[in-house]
Design a protein around this motif. Structure first.
Motif, PDB file in Angstrom:
ATOM      1  N   PRO A  79       0.823  -1.208   0.000  1.00 49.25           N
ATOM      2  CA  PRO A  79       0.000   0.000   0.000  1.00 49.25           C
ATOM      3  C   PRO A  79       0.856   1.257   0.000  1.00 49.25           C
ATOM      4  O   PRO A  79       2.053   1.225   0.293  1.00 49.25           O
ATOM      5  N   THR A  80       0.236   2.362  -0.311  1.00 46.33           N
ATOM      6  CA  THR A  80       0.868   3.663  -0.200  1.00 46.33           C
ATOM      7  C   THR A  80       1.141   3.970   1.272  1.00 46.33           C
ATOM      8  O   THR A  80       0.423   3.509   2.144  1.00 46.33           O
ATOM      9  N   VAL A  81       2.190   4.765   1.535  1.00 44.17           N
ATOM     10  CA  VAL A  81       2.502   5.158   2.911  1.00 44.17           C
ATOM     11  C   VAL A  81       2.698   6.661   2.987  1.00 44.17           C
ATOM     12  O   VAL A  81       3.192   7.271   2.046  1.00 44.17           O
ATOM     13  N   GLU A  82       2.323   7.255   4.108  1.00 42.02           N
ATOM     14  CA  GLU A  82       2.554   8.683   4.314  1.00 42.02           C
ATOM     15  C   GLU A  82       2.951   8.935   5.757  1.00 42.02           C
ATOM     16  O   GLU A  82       2.301   8.460   6.688  1.00 42.02           O
ATOM     17  N   VAL A  83       4.049   9.665   5.950  1.00 48.19           N
ATOM     18  CA  VAL A  83       4.386  10.195   7.271  1.00 48.19           C
ATOM     19  C   VAL A  83       3.732  11.569   7.366  1.00 48.19           C
ATOM     20  O   VAL A  83       4.014  12.451   6.561  1.00 48.19           O
ATOM     21  N   LEU A  84       2.854  11.770   8.320  1.00 49.38           N
ATOM     22  CA  LEU A  84       2.168  13.044   8.459  1.00 49.38           C
ATOM     23  C   LEU A  84       3.157  14.089   8.967  1.00 49.38           C
ATOM     24  O   LEU A  84       3.750  13.938  10.033  1.00 49.38           O
ATOM     25  N   GLY A  85       3.347  15.150   8.188  1.00 50.85           N
ATOM     26  CA  GLY A  85       4.385  16.127   8.474  1.00 50.85           C
ATOM     27  C   GLY A  85       4.310  16.726   9.862  1.00 50.85           C
ATOM     28  O   GLY A  85       5.329  16.871  10.555  1.00 50.85           O
ATOM     29  N   ALA A  86       3.116  17.065  10.323  1.00 52.18           N
ATOM     30  CA  ALA A  86       2.964  17.690  11.639  1.00 52.18           C
ATOM     31  C   ALA A  86       3.244  16.724  12.773  1.00 52.18           C
ATOM     32  O   ALA A  86       3.462  17.141  13.919  1.00 52.18           O
ATOM     33  N   ALA A  87       3.250  15.416  12.467  1.00 56.85           N
ATOM     34  CA  ALA A  87       3.484  14.397  13.492  1.00 56.85           C
ATOM     35  C   ALA A  87       4.808  13.676  13.286  1.00 56.85           C
ATOM     36  O   ALA A  87       5.015  12.582  13.792  1.00 56.85           O
ATOM     37  N   ALA A  88       5.728  14.295  12.552  1.00 53.18           N
ATOM     38  CA  ALA A  88       7.023  13.665  12.283  1.00 53.18           C
ATOM     39  C   ALA A  88       8.029  13.916  13.407  1.00 53.18           C
ATOM     40  O   ALA A  88       9.081  13.279  13.462  1.00 53.18           O
ATOM     41  N   ASP A  89       7.734  14.873  14.294  1.00 55.80           N
ATOM     42  CA  ASP A  89       8.631  15.197  15.414  1.00 55.80           C
ATOM     43  C   ASP A  89       7.828  15.258  16.703  1.00 55.80           C
ATOM     44  O   ASP A  89       6.681  15.718  16.722  1.00 55.80           O
ATOM     45  N   GLN A  90       8.463  14.790  17.778  1.00 58.12           N
ATOM     46  CA  GLN A  90       7.864  14.922  19.098  1.00 58.12           C
ATOM     47  C   GLN A  90       8.909  15.520  20.039  1.00 58.12           C
ATOM     48  O   GLN A  90       9.991  14.955  20.217  1.00 58.12           O
ATOM     49  N   ILE A  91       8.592  16.684  20.596  1.00 54.05           N
ATOM     50  CA  ILE A  91       9.516  17.365  21.501  1.00 54.05           C
ATOM     51  C   ILE A  91       8.836  17.499  22.853  1.00 54.05           C
ATOM     52  O   ILE A  91       7.729  18.039  22.951  1.00 54.05           O
ATOM     53  N   ALA A  92       9.482  16.980  23.890  1.00 52.89           N
ATOM     54  CA  ALA A  92       8.929  17.031  25.242  1.00 52.89           C
ATOM     55  C   ALA A  92       9.860  17.840  26.144  1.00 52.89           C
ATOM     56  O   ALA A  92      11.088  17.709  26.071  1.00 52.89           O
ATOM     57  N   PHE A  93       9.265  18.668  26.995  1.00 54.00           N
ATOM     58  CA  PHE A  93      10.024  19.491  27.936  1.00 54.00           C
ATOM     59  C   PHE A  93       9.660  19.102  29.366  1.00 54.00           C
ATOM     60  O   PHE A  93       8.596  18.539  29.623  1.00 54.00           O
ATOM     61  N   THR A  94      10.549  19.429  30.296  1.00 58.70           N
ATOM     62  CA  THR A  94      10.324  19.073  31.694  1.00 58.70           C
ATOM     63  C   THR A  94       9.444  20.085  32.419  1.00 58.70           C
ATOM     64  O   THR A  94       9.069  19.868  33.566  1.00 58.70           O
ATOM     65  N   GLY A  95       9.137  21.202  31.767  1.00 58.17           N
ATOM     66  CA  GLY A  95       8.301  22.232  32.378  1.00 58.17           C
ATOM     67  C   GLY A  95       7.767  23.175  31.326  1.00 58.17           C
ATOM     68  O   GLY A  95       7.867  22.901  30.128  1.00 58.17           O
ATOM     69  N   PRO A  96       7.228  24.308  31.748  1.00 62.89           N
ATOM     70  CA  PRO A  96       6.647  25.250  30.788  1.00 62.89           C
ATOM     71  C   PRO A  96       7.682  25.943  29.908  1.00 62.89           C
ATOM     72  O   PRO A  96       7.352  26.414  28.820  1.00 62.89           O
ATOM     73  N   SER A  97       8.924  26.005  30.355  1.00 62.73           N
ATOM     74  CA  SER A  97       9.969  26.652  29.563  1.00 62.73           C
ATOM     75  C   SER A  97      10.388  25.752  28.406  1.00 62.73           C
ATOM     76  O   SER A  97      10.526  24.535  28.559  1.00 62.73           O
TER      77      SER A  97
ATOM     78  N   GLU B 239      -0.509  20.042  23.142  1.00 60.34           N
ATOM     79  CA  GLU B 239       0.548  21.049  23.302  1.00 60.34           C
ATOM     80  C   GLU B 239       1.720  20.769  22.362  1.00 60.34           C
ATOM     81  O   GLU B 239       2.305  21.698  21.782  1.00 60.34           O
ATOM     82  N   GLN B 240       2.085  19.496  22.198  1.00 62.52           N
ATOM     83  CA  GLN B 240       3.200  19.144  21.309  1.00 62.52           C
ATOM     84  C   GLN B 240       2.852  19.440  19.854  1.00 62.52           C
ATOM     85  O   GLN B 240       3.701  19.904  19.092  1.00 62.52           O
ATOM     86  N   LEU B 241       1.612  19.180  19.460  1.00 58.74           N
ATOM     87  CA  LEU B 241       1.191  19.479  18.101  1.00 58.74           C
ATOM     88  C   LEU B 241       1.236  20.986  17.856  1.00 58.74           C
ATOM     89  O   LEU B 241       1.725  21.438  16.807  1.00 58.74           O
ATOM     90  N   GLU B 242       0.754  21.769  18.806  1.00 54.30           N
ATOM     91  CA  GLU B 242       0.783  23.226  18.657  1.00 54.30           C
ATOM     92  C   GLU B 242       2.222  23.742  18.595  1.00 54.30           C
ATOM     93  O   GLU B 242       2.523  24.667  17.827  1.00 54.30           O
ATOM     94  N   TYR B 243       3.124  23.138  19.373  1.00 53.63           N
ATOM     95  CA  TYR B 243       4.535  23.535  19.332  1.00 53.63           C
ATOM     96  C   TYR B 243       5.112  23.266  17.947  1.00 53.63           C
ATOM     97  O   TYR B 243       5.810  24.113  17.374  1.00 53.63           O
ATOM     98  N   ASN B 244       4.838  22.098  17.388  1.00 51.63           N
ATOM     99  CA  ASN B 244       5.335  21.767  16.051  1.00 51.63           C
ATOM    100  C   ASN B 244       4.820  22.752  15.007  1.00 51.63           C
ATOM    101  O   ASN B 244       5.550  23.196  14.118  1.00 51.63           O
ATOM    102  N   GLN B 245       3.543  23.086  15.110  1.00 52.27           N
ATOM    103  CA  GLN B 245       2.930  23.964  14.113  1.00 52.27           C
ATOM    104  C   GLN B 245       3.469  25.389  14.180  1.00 52.27           C
ATOM    105  O   GLN B 245       3.500  26.093  13.169  1.00 52.27           O
TER     106      GLN B 245
END
Length: 202
Positions: free
Chosen positions: A49-67, A185-191
């Motif tokens: 089948p065809t495959v797609e990596v969704l661009g907005a979900a290609a990275d995940q960045i996690a922080f230990t706090g609000p900064s 929050e992670q999706l909004e950060y990526n966008q």
């Protein structure tokens, strides 16, 4: 135990946008699901089948706090490629024909200064037929870092996905959509902070 996705016959949900699999790379991701025949290497091999990596979900960045500075980085994971193969499923091919796609995601994972040696990377695989999502499952890959190592290239375990096919339900009607499972929050950060990857046919 290897996770398995089995798709019931097409019926529905929703969609995104495609890019093809066999013999094609989508930059910056290499996409290489190859067709093979398990029973007979010289026999007919089903298409993938065809495959797609969704661009907005290609990275995940996690922080230990609000900064969001580097000192508070917990972890970062990026999808680098999707690999796998396809073969005929088991069963009576006249009544229950199927294709099994075995999929693995390549990952580039970084752990932050205050993070332990294990980083959990959640990801998803969705099966789309036409414009409808037939199934979506989430998985977690646990990445174990050696001492004094903060960045690793690795890959997820292989996930077998059984896709029913028939005279009216063909393999080229399927699409696999993959990405990292993000919080709101992670999706909004990526966008707002990252440039979404552009997909190109090779």
């Amino acid at each position: 135990m290897i996770p398995r996705m089995t798709i019931a016959s097409p019926g529905g949900l929703r969609r995104f946008r495609p890019a093809h699999l066999s013999g094609l790379a989508i930059l910056p991701f290499a996409m290489s699901l190859a067709a093979c025949s398990m029973d007979n290497p010289d026999g007919f091999a089903p298409a993938c089948p065809t495959v797609e990596v969704l661009g907005a979900a290609a990275d995940q960045i996690a922080f230990t706090g609000p900064s969001h500075d580097i000192g508070h980085l917990a972890s970062r994971a990026s999808v680098t490629r999707v690999t796998g193969q396809c073969h005929k499923g088991e069963g009576d091919q006249k009544k229950t024909a199927s294709v099994v796609a075995e999929v693995s995601l390549g990952l580039n994972v970084t752990r932050g200064p205050g993070t332990g040696r294990t980083v959990e990377v959640p990801y998803f695989i969705a099966v789309v037929y036409g414009d409808e999502i037939k199934n979506k499952k989430q998985f977690v890959e646990k990445v174990q870092f050696p001492a004094n190592v903060t960045q690793m290239l690795t890959h997820t375990r292989i996930v077998p996905i059984t896709l029913p096919v028939s005279r009216h339900v063909t393999i080229d009607g399927y699409r696999l959509e993959v990405g990292l499972q993000l919080t709101k929050e992670q999706l909004e950060y990526n966008q707002t902070h990252l440039i979404a990857p552009t997909f190109h046919h090779m």
